[in-house]
Design an enzyme around this catalytic site. Structure first.
Site, PDB file in Angstrom:
ATOM      1  N   HIS A 456       0.819  -1.206   0.000  1.00  0.00           N
ATOM      2  CA  HIS A 456       0.000   0.000   0.000  1.00  0.00           C
ATOM      3  C   HIS A 456       0.848   1.249   0.000  1.00  0.00           C
ATOM      4  CE1 HIS A 456      -4.174  -1.593   1.316  1.00  0.00           C
ATOM      5  NE2 HIS A 456      -4.092  -1.368   0.028  1.00  0.00           N
ATOM      6  N   ARG A 563      -9.566  -2.436 -16.492  1.00  0.00           N
ATOM      7  CA  ARG A 563      -9.525  -3.568 -15.564  1.00  0.00           C
ATOM      8  C   ARG A 563     -10.815  -3.508 -14.753  1.00  0.00           C
ATOM      9  NH1 ARG A 563      -3.709  -2.062 -15.263  1.00  0.00           N
ATOM     10  NH2 ARG A 563      -2.457  -3.930 -15.610  1.00  0.00           N
ATOM     11  N   ARG A 599     -12.023  -5.238 -20.387  1.00  0.00           N
ATOM     12  CA  ARG A 599     -11.566  -6.611 -20.166  1.00  0.00           C
ATOM     13  C   ARG A 599     -12.542  -7.298 -19.230  1.00  0.00           C
ATOM     14  NH1 ARG A 599      -5.853  -7.731 -17.331  1.00  0.00           N
ATOM     15  NH2 ARG A 599      -6.936  -7.079 -15.450  1.00  0.00           N
ATOM     16  N   GLU A 690      -1.211 -13.401 -22.667  1.00  0.00           N
ATOM     17  CA  GLU A 690      -0.563 -13.313 -21.349  1.00  0.00           C
ATOM     18  C   GLU A 690       0.122 -14.616 -20.977  1.00  0.00           C
ATOM     19  OE1 GLU A 690      -2.756 -10.550 -18.481  1.00  0.00           O
ATOM     20  OE2 GLU A 690      -4.303 -11.887 -19.241  1.00  0.00           O
ATOM     21  N   ASP A 714       1.848 -10.471 -16.983  1.00  0.00           N
ATOM     22  CA  ASP A 714       1.672 -11.916 -16.804  1.00  0.00           C
ATOM     23  C   ASP A 714       2.566 -12.699 -17.755  1.00  0.00           C
ATOM     24  OD1 ASP A 714      -0.079 -12.512 -14.655  1.00  0.00           O
ATOM     25  OD2 ASP A 714      -1.648 -11.457 -15.740  1.00  0.00           O
ATOM     26  N   CYS A 761      -0.641  -3.903 -23.549  1.00  0.00           N
ATOM     27  CA  CYS A 761      -1.290  -3.156 -22.467  1.00  0.00           C
ATOM     28  C   CYS A 761      -0.649  -3.475 -21.123  1.00  0.00           C
ATOM     29  CB  CYS A 761      -2.783  -3.451 -22.416  1.00  0.00           C
ATOM     30  SG  CYS A 761      -3.133  -5.170 -22.016  1.00  0.00           S
TER      31      CYS A 761
HETATM   32  C1  PEP Z   1      -0.755  -7.954 -17.809  1.00  0.00           C
HETATM   33  O1  PEP Z   1      -0.718  -9.062 -17.279  1.00  0.00           O
HETATM   34  O2  PEP Z   1       0.206  -7.444 -18.417  1.00  0.00           O
HETATM   35  C2  PEP Z   1      -1.991  -7.156 -17.711  1.00  0.00           C
HETATM   36  C3  PEP Z   1      -2.145  -6.054 -18.404  1.00  0.00           C
HETATM   37  O3  PEP Z   1      -2.942  -7.607 -16.855  1.00  0.00           O
HETATM   38  P1  PEP Z   1      -2.887  -7.435 -15.253  1.00  0.00           P
HETATM   39  O4  PEP Z   1      -1.644  -6.649 -14.933  1.00  0.00           O
HETATM   40  O5  PEP Z   1      -4.134  -6.753 -14.859  1.00  0.00           O
HETATM   41  O6  PEP Z   1      -2.806  -8.864 -14.823  1.00  0.00           O
HETATM   42 MG    MG Z   2      -2.622  -9.934 -16.653  1.00  0.00          MG
END
Ligand code: PEP
Ligand code: MG
Length: 838
Positions: A456, A563, A599, A690, A714, A761
């Site tokens: 945090h 998100r 998403r 991902e 990811d 992204c």
């Molecule tokens: C990612 O995994 O790059 C992504 C954009 O999704 P998140 O970070 O929300 O898992």
């Molecule tokens: Mg992701």
């Protein structure tokens, strides 16, 4: 030859006497006389006309022979051999004739600042017995080409190794165990050792021989770790000399091979080595120069003596109420992130089990304070026992709450810390409430011994625009209060007692940053386009409705990733269709007609939702998350799709964590059915790349998906097999790793095969240094953190496609993320890396 040879500054930076080099090998002139420069520009240039007679395999040192025979070693930084070449680009070769001022090396100052023992670079005449060496400039800044050393030939020549004495010649073979072989430092130490004996000693390898007393000759043998060498000695003390020398090279040195990893903290300093810099994990971007202020909070005393249980119950209830009132008061006028943290504390405070445990402890005779500490302690132990990084960070929140309640019970006021302007707070750990108690207008940065990049505090610091570095290790607390420090939140580094040249360089960087930002902001509304006119759309990632307006102000051309988890977390039941519609519609309205990609729910793993009763996975990141959750809870998916289908103008939809075409087909079928029900056209449906599976089968997915969007956060964790929430690995989960970049290349090629747009992204899209590489790999859209959009557009504007393709090609062939980051592109701006959580 009696002419004086003047050497011109081969580096721009702060010139100092060689004796001030923080390495005895150079400071004691074991390799020869000269001077040192602390560089501020990443280029090494020839100090005179001459021939390159040495270029180390790791490209960190060049030796030149001038026309008068002087041999000059130009050694960039100290212990830079450990970088294994990362961060260096040779611009010359052995045997090449060069003119004064010619470029010999390029090096990445920022990378070396993190990895090398020091950037101080010795310039040494290594066959100095033939020359009187006179420094012309020390204790001041020098520019390239300024005279810095004068070499006057003395007529003396190097001693020729005396003919072997008539005594017996002894030989000893030994395998070199020194991690980097006999490079400059160990060669000098071997020579120093050899000089303590009367015997004539040579070092031999593969038919070549060097006088062991000549560090340069020993170094020139190019002996590496694991090579077998032979010491050959003759003279009275030959046996003892061999013994000593064999022992010196056969023992593993302190320079055990070091992985080129940004977070490795330097080894603990010895008694004579003052702390000069610490490496940690970047938690909030930015650069700050300021005075160190240690935040050492005394533990709040627990009043152990208990009164009657009723009185203790009443005291606890009053303290809890007072903390609740204070927290509720803080909700007003706070930013989203700060409000979220306060809300989390309020939720903990209202936790019935926590209160029940405390009440039970009071009933057994404990005081209110002891009971509260006991109840919290139990939870903290449980959370820590889970072994999950995020849980550990929530444990910190609970400890924060413990402190707040105990302070109320003790009647003490929270200690107020008087801060100077530009204070850089040093702390073992810092609780969110402590940070919020500080006078933010005076806090320039946070340097934390522990903590993780997703804590945090890291989120708060980023939201407050305060650069922060975590996981710096306990030595951060040994820095004196008031010491001048430079905190680099982009690179996770804290520099202590910087030299004036380093301060000047940091001030220049700060000023450049501000100017760059202002310029980029002024042109933020222009569409994203490369210098040669290729359109690259620049979108923003959003996670809450409040962010949409600022994204538009920053020039975002749309939202490339909404998100939706923000609606689903920290509650007891999922949001219904109408609640979702209202939230999505508010964002679409704020985007004012710009494209919006929503998403579907990416819950699971590090994003929990208590109401789903997800199975307890051994490896949550490999378990039921992303689209797998949506397919396992069809009602959840249907409600979300219906809500999205009702938004105007119609958004696009994308699916997280796809690993096979079947998942896309399954969602597509539901979407078509719901669209028909509502009488609207089926919107575009894309997949996130991902998983390595999605990347390598991108051509198969793109045959049916309307677009691909690469989630590098990811993708990096799965490709590198490193949990992105593990603070110990956080800095290594770097999507610039060539393995991840090759997957990006595959995904871009797969999309291109079917004419589908391919965007990124993940966090890499917010990393300005990555932009040319991603574009060169075939990515046509970038969706970044809203704050980065203006600078990202400016960076893209400075690039041509040819440059992007060239750097992308080179990046794919590096062997590590550090090497990719060391690649320089002349047109690329100095690239701040944004926080790990994009
Ligand atoms: C990612 O995994 O790059 C992504 C954009 O999704 P998140 O970070 O929300 O898992
Ligand atoms: Mg992701």
């Amino acid at each position: 030859m009696s002419e004086i040879l003047t050497l011109l500054a081969p580096l721009a930076g702060w010139a100092m006497p060689l004796a001030e080099t923080p390495d005895p090998v150079f400071a004691e002139k074991m390799l020869g006389d000269g001077l040192a420069i602390d560089p501020t520009v990443g280029e090494l240039r020839a100090p005179c006309d001459g021939e390159v007679i040495g270029l180390h395999a790791c490209s960190h040192a060049v030796t030149l022979r001038a026309a008068n025979g002087a041999e000059i070693l130009l050694h960039v930084g100290l212990e830079t051999v450990r970088c294994g070449g990362a961060g260096f680009e040779a611009q010359t070769a052995i045997g090449r004739k060069v003119r004064a001022g010619d470029l010999l090396l390029r090096f990445d100052l920022e990378l070396l600042a993190r990895q090398a023992a020091s950037l101080v670079s010795p310039i040494v005449v290594i066959n100095g017995r033939g020359f009187a060496v006179e420094p012309l400039a020390t204790g001041r800044e020098v520019a390239f080409g300024e005279p810095v050393l004068a070499l006057r030939p003395t007529g003396t020549t190097e001693p020729i190794a005396a003919a072997a004495a008539a005594s017996e010649t002894l030989r000893r073979r030994v395998k070199v165990a020194l991690a980097h072989g006999l490079h400059a430092r160990p060669a000098a130490l071997v020579a120093k050792e050899a000089a303590t004996f009367a015997a004539e000693i040579a070092v031999e390898i593969a038919g070549r021989s060097a006088n062991a007393r000549s560090p340069v000759a020993v170094m020139a043998l190019g002996v590496r770790f694991g090579d077998e060498i032979e010491f050959v000695a003759s003279g009275d003390d030959a046996a003892a000399a061999l013994e000593a020398l064999v022992a010196r090279v056969a023992q593993r040195d302190a320079e055990a091979p070091v992985a080129v990893v940004e977070t490795l903290a330097p080894p603990a300093p010895g008694p004579t080595s003052p702390l000069s810099a610490l490496g940690g994990v970047p938690a909030a971007p930015g650069l700050a120069i300021g005075a160190a202020v240690r935040l050492v909070e005394p533990e709040v005393a627990v009043i152990e003596a208990a009164g009657a249980p009723d009185a203790e119950h009443a005291a606890l209830a009053a303290a809890l109420d007072a903390v609740r009132a204070a927290l509720t008061g803080r909700l007003v006028g706070e930013t989203d992130q700060r409000r979220e943290i306060v809300e989390a504390h309020l939720a903990f405070l209202g936790d019935p089990e926590l209160r029940q445990t405390a009440r039970g402890a009071i009933a057994t005779g404990q005081s209110a304070g002891a009971a509260w500490a006991f109840a919290i302690g139990g939870y903290v132990d449980q959370l820590r026992g889970v072994g999950d990084a995020r849980m550990m960070e929530r444990a910190a929140d609970l400890n924060d709450l413990k402190r707040q309640v105990l302070l109320r019970l003790s009647g003490e006021a929270a200690p107020t810390l008087r801060l100077p302007d530009n204070a850089i707070i040093l702390a073992d750990d810092i609780l969110p409430s402590q940070l919020m108690e500080l006078d933010a207008s005076r806090v320039a940065g946070l340097a934390i011994s522990r903590g993780g990049p997703t804590s945090h505090v890291a989120i708060l610091a980023a939201a407050m625009n305060i650069p922060a570095v975590v996981a710096l290790g306990p030595r951060v607390l040994s820095i004196e209060d008031g010491a001048l420090v430079i905190l680099d939140g982009d690179n996770g580094r804290l520099q202590v007692a910087p030299k004036s040249a380093e301060i000047a360089a940091a001030q220049t960087r700060l000023a450049e940053r501000r100017t760059r930002r202002a310029r980029a902001m002024a042109a933020a509304a222009e569409p994203g386009r490369t210098a040669d006119g290729v359109r690259i759309e620049v979108f923003a990632n959003l996670g809450a409705v409040e962010e949409a307006a600022s994204a538009v102000e920053n020039g975002a051309e749309g939202c490339g990733l909404l998100r939706t988890e923000f609606l689903f977390m920290d509650r007891d039941a999922p949001p219904g269709e109408d609640e979702q519609l209202a939230a999505y519609q508010a964002i679409a309205t704020a985007l004012d007609g710009r494209p919006l990609i929503i998403r579907t729910l990416d819950i699971g793993a590090d994003k929990p939702a208590s109401y789903l009763e997800l199975p307890r996975d051994e490896n949550p990141a490999l378990g039921v998350r992303g689209v797998r959750v949506s397919l396992a809870w069809p009602q959840l998916l249907r409600a979300q799709l219906r809500a999205i289908l009702r938004v105007r103008p119609a958004p696009q939809i994308m699916l997280p964590m796809v690993s096979s075409l079947a998942e896309l087909r399954a969602v597509r079928a539901v979407l078509a059915e719901l669209a028909a029900d509502l009488g609207v056209p089926s919107p575009k449906l894309g997949v996130m790349v991902e998983t390595p599976a999605a990347a390598v089968t991108a051509d198969l997915l793109a045959a049916e998906a309307d677009f691909l969007s690469i989630g590098t956060n990811d993708l990096a964790q799965y490709a590198l097999a490193m949990d992105r929430t593990n603070p110990q690995l956080a800095a290594q989960v770097d999507a610039m790793h060539p393995a991840v970049l090759r997957l990006v290349r595959d995904a871009a090629a797969g999309g291109a095969k079917h004419g589908r747009p391919v965007s990124v992204c993940g966090g890499l899209a917010s990393d300005l240094a990555a932009a040319p590489i991603l574009i060169g790999l075939g990515v046509t859209e970038l969706s970044a953190s809203p704050a980065v959009v203006p600078e990202l557009k400016a960076a893209i504007r400075s690039l041509t496609m040819a440059q992007c393709r060239e750097i992308a090609e080179r990046a794919l062939n590096q062997t590590s993320a550090a090497e990719v980051r060391a690649l320089q592109l002349a047109a690329a701006p100095a690239a701040p890396k944004m926080g790990a959580a994009s």
